[in-house]
Scaffold this motif. Structure first.
Motif, PDB file in Angstrom:
ATOM      1  N   HIS A   8       0.831  -1.189   0.082  1.00 38.23           N
ATOM      2  CA  HIS A   8      -0.040   0.169   0.071  1.00 38.23           C
ATOM      3  C   HIS A   8       1.005   1.248  -0.015  1.00 38.23           C
ATOM      4  O   HIS A   8       0.672   2.168  -0.916  1.00 38.23           O
ATOM      5  CB  HIS A   8      -1.118  -0.111   1.110  1.00 38.23           C
ATOM      6  N   ILE A   9       1.901   1.225   0.781  1.00 44.10           N
ATOM      7  CA  ILE A   9       2.932   2.480   0.926  1.00 44.10           C
ATOM      8  C   ILE A   9       3.475   2.476  -0.425  1.00 44.10           C
ATOM      9  O   ILE A   9       3.495   3.766  -0.876  1.00 44.10           O
ATOM     10  CB  ILE A   9       3.910   2.387   2.109  1.00 44.10           C
ATOM     11  N   ASN A  10       3.872   1.597  -1.048  1.00 42.51           N
ATOM     12  CA  ASN A  10       4.854   1.669  -2.220  1.00 42.51           C
ATOM     13  C   ASN A  10       3.906   2.188  -3.478  1.00 42.51           C
ATOM     14  O   ASN A  10       4.306   2.432  -4.596  1.00 42.51           O
ATOM     15  CB  ASN A  10       5.202   0.275  -2.616  1.00 42.51           C
ATOM     16  N   TYR A 124       3.726   9.830   2.591  1.00 49.42           N
ATOM     17  CA  TYR A 124       2.731   8.977   2.565  1.00 49.42           C
ATOM     18  C   TYR A 124       1.474   9.219   3.230  1.00 49.42           C
ATOM     19  O   TYR A 124       0.519   9.186   2.786  1.00 49.42           O
ATOM     20  CB  TYR A 124       3.235   7.375   2.956  1.00 49.42           C
ATOM     21  N   PHE A 125       1.838   9.342   4.494  1.00 52.71           N
ATOM     22  CA  PHE A 125       0.643   9.847   5.521  1.00 52.71           C
ATOM     23  C   PHE A 125      -0.139  11.037   4.983  1.00 52.71           C
ATOM     24  O   PHE A 125      -1.235  11.067   5.185  1.00 52.71           O
ATOM     25  CB  PHE A 125       0.924   9.940   6.986  1.00 52.71           C
ATOM     26  N   ARG A 126       0.727  12.097   4.625  1.00 55.40           N
ATOM     27  CA  ARG A 126       0.042  13.307   4.141  1.00 55.40           C
ATOM     28  C   ARG A 126      -0.833  13.122   2.789  1.00 55.40           C
ATOM     29  O   ARG A 126      -1.952  13.536   2.803  1.00 55.40           O
ATOM     30  CB  ARG A 126       1.090  14.521   3.830  1.00 55.40           C
ATOM     31  N   THR A 127      -0.377  12.314   1.930  1.00 57.74           N
ATOM     32  CA  THR A 127      -1.131  11.636   0.778  1.00 57.74           C
ATOM     33  C   THR A 127      -2.362  11.030   1.179  1.00 57.74           C
ATOM     34  O   THR A 127      -3.381  11.166   0.596  1.00 57.74           O
ATOM     35  CB  THR A 127      -0.056  10.886  -0.200  1.00 57.74           C
ATOM     36  N   ILE A 128      -2.247  10.035   2.053  1.00 60.14           N
ATOM     37  CA  ILE A 128      -3.547   9.349   2.498  1.00 60.14           C
ATOM     38  C   ILE A 128      -4.515  10.468   3.102  1.00 60.14           C
ATOM     39  O   ILE A 128      -5.714  10.074   2.872  1.00 60.14           O
ATOM     40  CB  ILE A 128      -3.057   8.176   3.588  1.00 60.14           C
ATOM     41  N   LYS A 131      -6.114  12.342   0.525  1.00 64.89           N
ATOM     42  CA  LYS A 131      -7.366  11.289  -0.386  1.00 64.89           C
ATOM     43  C   LYS A 131      -8.616  11.239   0.604  1.00 64.89           C
ATOM     44  O   LYS A 131      -9.419  11.526   0.175  1.00 64.89           O
ATOM     45  CB  LYS A 131      -6.687  10.123  -0.565  1.00 64.89           C
ATOM     46  N   ARG A 132      -8.254  11.136   2.015  1.00 64.69           N
ATOM     47  CA  ARG A 132      -9.502  10.899   2.713  1.00 64.69           C
ATOM     48  C   ARG A 132     -10.294  12.348   2.863  1.00 64.69           C
ATOM     49  O   ARG A 132     -11.352  12.329   2.729  1.00 64.69           O
ATOM     50  CB  ARG A 132      -9.017  10.591   4.327  1.00 64.69           C
ATOM     51  N   HIS A 133      -9.618  13.710   2.954  1.00 62.44           N
ATOM     52  CA  HIS A 133     -10.331  14.852   2.932  1.00 62.44           C
ATOM     53  C   HIS A 133     -11.074  14.882   1.568  1.00 62.44           C
ATOM     54  O   HIS A 133     -12.282  15.398   1.727  1.00 62.44           O
ATOM     55  CB  HIS A 133      -9.172  15.711   3.121  1.00 62.44           C
ATOM     56  N   ILE A 134     -10.478  14.466   0.575  1.00 63.29           N
ATOM     57  CA  ILE A 134     -11.193  14.585  -0.726  1.00 63.29           C
ATOM     58  C   ILE A 134     -12.252  13.894  -0.734  1.00 63.29           C
ATOM     59  O   ILE A 134     -13.381  14.317  -1.123  1.00 63.29           O
ATOM     60  CB  ILE A 134     -10.144  14.397  -1.987  1.00 63.29           C
TER      61      ILE A 134
END
Length: 194
Positions: A8-10, A124-128, A131-134
């Motif tokens: 998932h991270i990759n 990675y955590f910022r990207t996740i 995506k959750r916020h979107i």
């Protein structure tokens, strides 16, 4: 260690061996039984949960005593109460396993250390989180702009597996419907296919 998290991270950024070692040291595996709570309102959320297997929900109980579902989570998704986790204050949410769940949990202190030690993990955590916020933003837009039937169609189109895994009353709560209204929509759809 389960490779689902590594994979998932990759998908979002390239992990080095040292980054992966840091994550392996920080997370712990835990199993929750169906209907078991990972978090109850009135307590502080100390963990983020990466779902390896299973389905869960976050919800609160409104002023009328009814459960209002905020989010669902399935395999390869993170679940937490972000407000309580980030600010380390009392949660108003509950997180509950809808099915038997296997998770990797990451504590607040370990999360903070990981994001300081590794720019890749921080990205990675910022990207996740983005995506959750979107997704949450789109859901709010749908609630204000779409009819009930259009909302159901949009949800079903983007999340077909949920309609099989989540009880209908929970899906109705998430979409802001009564169970009776959701039944009418589903009946109409079924009649339209006949």
């Amino acid at each position: 260690m389960n490779n689902r998290l590594f994979d998932h991270i990759n998908r979002f950024c390239k992990l080095s061996d040292s980054d992966w070692f840091l994550i392996q040291e920080a997370v712990s595996k835990k199993v929750f039984q169906k209907k078991e709570h990972l978090l109850t309102s009135g307590h502080t959320c100390h963990y983020k949960y990466f779902i390896i297997q299973g389905c869960m929900r976050s919800y609160f109980v409104n002023s009328k005593g009814a459960e209002q579902i905020v989010n669902f989570g399935i395999e390869d998704w993170w679940m937490t109460d972000y407000d309580s986790f980030v600010n380390q204050h009392i949660s108003h949410l509950n997180i509950q396993a809808i099915e038997d769940c296997t998770v990797l949990r990451l504590s607040k202190s370990d999360f903070d250390q990981l994001t300081i030690q590794s720019p890749t993990i921080s990205t990675y955590f910022r990207t996740i989180l983005e995506k959750r916020h979107i997704a949450d933003q789109r859901r709010i837009q749908y609630m204000f702009n779409l009819s009930g039937e259009e909302m159901y169609d949009t949800f079903f189109k983007h999340n077909p597996s949920f309609t099989q895994r989540v009880p209908q009353y929970m899906l109705a709560s998430y979409l802001g419907f009564t169970p009776e209204f959701l039944s009418k929509i589903r009946k109409k759809k079924a009649e339209g296919r006949s």
